[in-house]
Design a protein around this motif. Structure first.
Motif, PDB file in Angstrom:
ATOM      1  N   VAL A  90       0.875  -1.174   0.000  1.00  0.00           N
ATOM      2  CA  VAL A  90       0.000   0.000   0.000  1.00  0.00           C
ATOM      3  C   VAL A  90       0.909   1.221   0.000  1.00  0.00           C
ATOM      4  N   LYS A  91       0.855   1.991  -1.084  1.00  0.00           N
ATOM      5  CA  LYS A  91       1.726   3.157  -1.166  1.00  0.00           C
ATOM      6  C   LYS A  91       1.122   4.181  -2.108  1.00  0.00           C
ATOM      7  N   GLY A  92       1.692   5.362  -2.099  1.00  0.00           N
ATOM      8  CA  GLY A  92       1.217   6.424  -2.971  1.00  0.00           C
ATOM      9  C   GLY A  92       0.617   7.575  -2.183  1.00  0.00           C
ATOM     10  N   ILE A  93       0.120   8.565  -2.921  1.00  0.00           N
ATOM     11  CA  ILE A  93      -0.468   9.760  -2.317  1.00  0.00           C
ATOM     12  C   ILE A  93      -1.977   9.587  -2.230  1.00  0.00           C
ATOM     13  N   ILE A  94      -2.539   9.862  -1.060  1.00  0.00           N
ATOM     14  CA  ILE A  94      -3.993   9.890  -0.884  1.00  0.00           C
ATOM     15  C   ILE A  94      -4.411  11.350  -0.733  1.00  0.00           C
ATOM     16  N   ARG A  95      -5.267  11.806  -1.635  1.00  0.00           N
ATOM     17  CA  ARG A  95      -5.772  13.186  -1.556  1.00  0.00           C
ATOM     18  C   ARG A  95      -7.040  13.180  -0.707  1.00  0.00           C
ATOM     19  N   ILE A  96      -7.020  13.939   0.381  1.00  0.00           N
ATOM     20  CA  ILE A  96      -8.141  13.978   1.322  1.00  0.00           C
ATOM     21  C   ILE A  96      -8.629  15.415   1.451  1.00  0.00           C
ATOM     22  N   ALA A  97      -9.921  15.612   1.265  1.00  0.00           N
ATOM     23  CA  ALA A  97     -10.526  16.938   1.421  1.00  0.00           C
ATOM     24  C   ALA A  97     -11.435  16.921   2.648  1.00  0.00           C
ATOM     25  N   ALA A  98     -11.339  17.978   3.452  1.00  0.00           N
ATOM     26  CA  ALA A  98     -12.149  18.067   4.668  1.00  0.00           C
ATOM     27  C   ALA A  98     -12.120  19.501   5.176  1.00  0.00           C
ATOM     28  N   PRO A  99     -13.083  19.869   6.023  1.00  0.00           N
ATOM     29  CA  PRO A  99     -12.988  21.176   6.687  1.00  0.00           C
ATOM     30  C   PRO A  99     -11.783  21.216   7.626  1.00  0.00           C
ATOM     31  N   TYR A 118       1.579   2.062   7.254  1.00  0.00           N
ATOM     32  CA  TYR A 118       1.929   2.008   5.825  1.00  0.00           C
ATOM     33  C   TYR A 118       2.879   3.170   5.519  1.00  0.00           C
ATOM     34  N   PRO A 119       4.161   3.030   5.794  1.00  0.00           N
ATOM     35  CA  PRO A 119       5.109   4.160   5.704  1.00  0.00           C
ATOM     36  C   PRO A 119       5.314   4.708   4.298  1.00  0.00           C
ATOM     37  N   GLU A 120       4.894   3.968   3.264  1.00  0.00           N
ATOM     38  CA  GLU A 120       5.044   4.483   1.901  1.00  0.00           C
ATOM     39  C   GLU A 120       3.836   5.282   1.441  1.00  0.00           C
ATOM     40  N   ILE A 121       2.894   5.502   2.359  1.00  0.00           N
ATOM     41  CA  ILE A 121       1.752   6.373   2.085  1.00  0.00           C
ATOM     42  C   ILE A 121       2.134   7.814   2.409  1.00  0.00           C
ATOM     43  N   SER A 122       1.699   8.737   1.556  1.00  0.00           N
ATOM     44  CA  SER A 122       1.790  10.159   1.876  1.00  0.00           C
ATOM     45  C   SER A 122       0.441  10.794   1.557  1.00  0.00           C
ATOM     46  N   TYR A 123       0.265  12.023   1.998  1.00  0.00           N
ATOM     47  CA  TYR A 123      -1.035  12.672   1.883  1.00  0.00           C
ATOM     48  C   TYR A 123      -0.937  13.999   1.153  1.00  0.00           C
ATOM     49  N   GLU A 124      -2.008  14.341   0.476  1.00  0.00           N
ATOM     50  CA  GLU A 124      -2.251  15.716   0.036  1.00  0.00           C
ATOM     51  C   GLU A 124      -3.546  16.128   0.716  1.00  0.00           C
ATOM     52  N   LEU A 125      -3.453  17.044   1.668  1.00  0.00           N
ATOM     53  CA  LEU A 125      -4.597  17.431   2.492  1.00  0.00           C
ATOM     54  C   LEU A 125      -5.176  18.741   1.955  1.00  0.00           C
ATOM     55  N   LEU A 126      -6.441  18.698   1.584  1.00  0.00           N
ATOM     56  CA  LEU A 126      -7.086  19.821   0.907  1.00  0.00           C
ATOM     57  C   LEU A 126      -8.151  20.414   1.815  1.00  0.00           C
ATOM     58  N   HIS A 127      -7.921  21.628   2.276  1.00  0.00           N
ATOM     59  CA  HIS A 127      -8.879  22.310   3.142  1.00  0.00           C
ATOM     60  C   HIS A 127     -10.012  22.879   2.297  1.00  0.00           C
ATOM     61  N   PRO A 275      -8.786   2.512  -5.691  1.00  0.00           N
ATOM     62  CA  PRO A 275      -7.360   2.239  -5.435  1.00  0.00           C
ATOM     63  C   PRO A 275      -7.153   1.536  -4.097  1.00  0.00           C
ATOM     64  N   LYS A 276      -6.176   0.647  -4.084  1.00  0.00           N
ATOM     65  CA  LYS A 276      -5.907  -0.131  -2.882  1.00  0.00           C
ATOM     66  C   LYS A 276      -5.581   0.751  -1.692  1.00  0.00           C
ATOM     67  N   LYS A 277      -4.876   1.869  -1.932  1.00  0.00           N
ATOM     68  CA  LYS A 277      -4.522   2.775  -0.843  1.00  0.00           C
ATOM     69  C   LYS A 277      -5.776   3.372  -0.204  1.00  0.00           C
ATOM     70  N   VAL A 278      -6.791   3.662  -1.027  1.00  0.00           N
ATOM     71  CA  VAL A 278      -8.043   4.226  -0.509  1.00  0.00           C
ATOM     72  C   VAL A 278      -8.815   3.172   0.272  1.00  0.00           C
ATOM     73  N   ARG A 279      -8.894   1.966  -0.298  1.00  0.00           N
ATOM     74  CA  ARG A 279      -9.572   0.879   0.423  1.00  0.00           C
ATOM     75  C   ARG A 279      -8.890   0.612   1.755  1.00  0.00           C
ATOM     76  N   ALA A 280      -7.558   0.669   1.758  1.00  0.00           N
ATOM     77  CA  ALA A 280      -6.813   0.391   2.988  1.00  0.00           C
ATOM     78  C   ALA A 280      -7.126   1.422   4.064  1.00  0.00           C
ATOM     79  N   ASP A 283     -10.652   0.755   5.384  1.00  0.00           N
ATOM     80  CA  ASP A 283     -10.610  -0.422   6.258  1.00  0.00           C
ATOM     81  C   ASP A 283      -9.950  -0.096   7.589  1.00  0.00           C
ATOM     82  N   PHE A 284      -8.921   0.742   7.567  1.00  0.00           N
ATOM     83  CA  PHE A 284      -8.236   1.141   8.788  1.00  0.00           C
ATOM     84  C   PHE A 284      -9.187   1.902   9.709  1.00  0.00           C
ATOM     85  N   LEU A 285      -9.981   2.783   9.133  1.00  0.00           N
ATOM     86  CA  LEU A 285     -10.945   3.533   9.928  1.00  0.00           C
ATOM     87  C   LEU A 285     -11.995   2.611  10.544  1.00  0.00           C
ATOM     88  N   LYS A 286     -12.439   1.638   9.765  1.00  0.00           N
ATOM     89  CA  LYS A 286     -13.412   0.674  10.298  1.00  0.00           C
ATOM     90  C   LYS A 286     -12.807  -0.146  11.428  1.00  0.00           C
TER      91      LYS A 286
END
Length: 293
Positions: A90-99, A118-127, A275-280, A283-286
């Protein structure tokens, strides 16, 4: 070049609101970007953008086309992820939008724990403001439940159940020590989010209170700071006030009162391949009991 490549150039222009910035992103010059846009519009037989020296605006046809190209790009990236098995790991950038308050006061510890796993995950956080969500630019959007989202193109999963309650500084509570019943709230200073679309009332499980004395605020962080400085009472979920409650800069007011249950939700684009990174992450939140099953 193909129409699809021209379409991605068009999307880059809209995302950057500039031909020059789109050219920098793609790695070509502005003249090439302009020619690709012209070829796309000629091949479709419609004008997609109104361009002046100062701004770029989507036409009616351009708005619909932009949304469809954005979804197609997401599905294309997802397909490439699957085809290349972008994970075995599980790796790559996950783009997350939130307040912003949801990021800073609730999600950050969760995202940090996920990245440790999952240390190969990074984020793009979008306000984004709530009225900008769910975002078509994000892999996941997280916000309170939205009634009128496009269920044909977006999947919604409940993320967290919460209630709003009342909080103020200890100084404010001491100064208003006679406050002991709900009817008295209409005479208190109440800190209210400044979106005038909402009525000036606080809704509780058994009663609704009309507010008479309000201080309008357009930021949750400013609202919390105002409450800590004894400017009034806030109506918020306790989950975003854990630090203030722990250090007692805020305390409960009429703790028996709470709003009806609200839900925060995760939204993500409906696609054949998620994408597997999104599913992961979902699943982690669940697994950590932060999501409803």
């Amino acid at each position: 070049m193909s129409q699809f490549e021209w379409s991605l150039t068009f999307k880059a222009i809209v995302d950057n609101q500039s031909l020059v910035k789109a050219a920098d992103q793609i790695g070509v010059n502005a003249s090439a970007v302009s020619k690709q846009l012209t070829k796309l519009e000629e091949s479709l037989g419609v004008q997609l953008l109104n361009r002046t020296t100062r701004r770029i605006a989507l036409t009616e046809a351009g708005k619909g086309f932009y949304e469809k190209v954005t979804r197609l790009e997401y599905e294309w990236r997802s397909t490439l992820d699957e085809a290349s098995n972008l994970a075995a790991d599980v790796k790559g950038i996950i783009r997350i939008a939130a307040p912003q308050p949801l990021f800073s006061r609730f999600l950050m510890p969760v995202l940090a724990d996920f990245q440790r796993q999952y240390p190969e995950i990074s984020y793009e956080l979008l306000h984004h403001q709530i009225d900008q969500l769910p975002s078509i630019h994000a892999d996941l959007s997280i916000c309170r439940e939205i009634e009128d989202y496009d269920s044909n193109s977006i999947v919604m999963v409940p993320f967290y159940s919460y209630h709003n309650q009342l909080f103020a500084s200890a100084e404010y509570v001491e100064k208003h020590s006679s406050l002991n019943e709900i009817a008295q709230l209409r005479h208190q200073r109440c800190l209210v989010y400044s979106d005038k679309k909402y009525p000036l009332e606080w809704v509780f499980e058994r009663q609704t209170v009309a507010l008479n004395r309000v201080l309008y605020v357009n930021s949750a962080e400013i609202m919390i700071s105002a409450a800590k400085n004894s400017l009034g009472i806030v109506y918020l979920p306790k989950e975003i006030l854990l630090e203030e409650l722990d250090n007692k800069t805020l305390v409960h007011v009429l703790p028996e009162l709470q709003s009806p249950r609200h839900r925060a939700c995760v939204y993500y684009p409906k696609a054949d391949f998620v994408p597997k990174k999104v599913r992961a992450l979902i699943d982690f939140l669940k697994k950590n009991r932060l999501m409803s099953s």
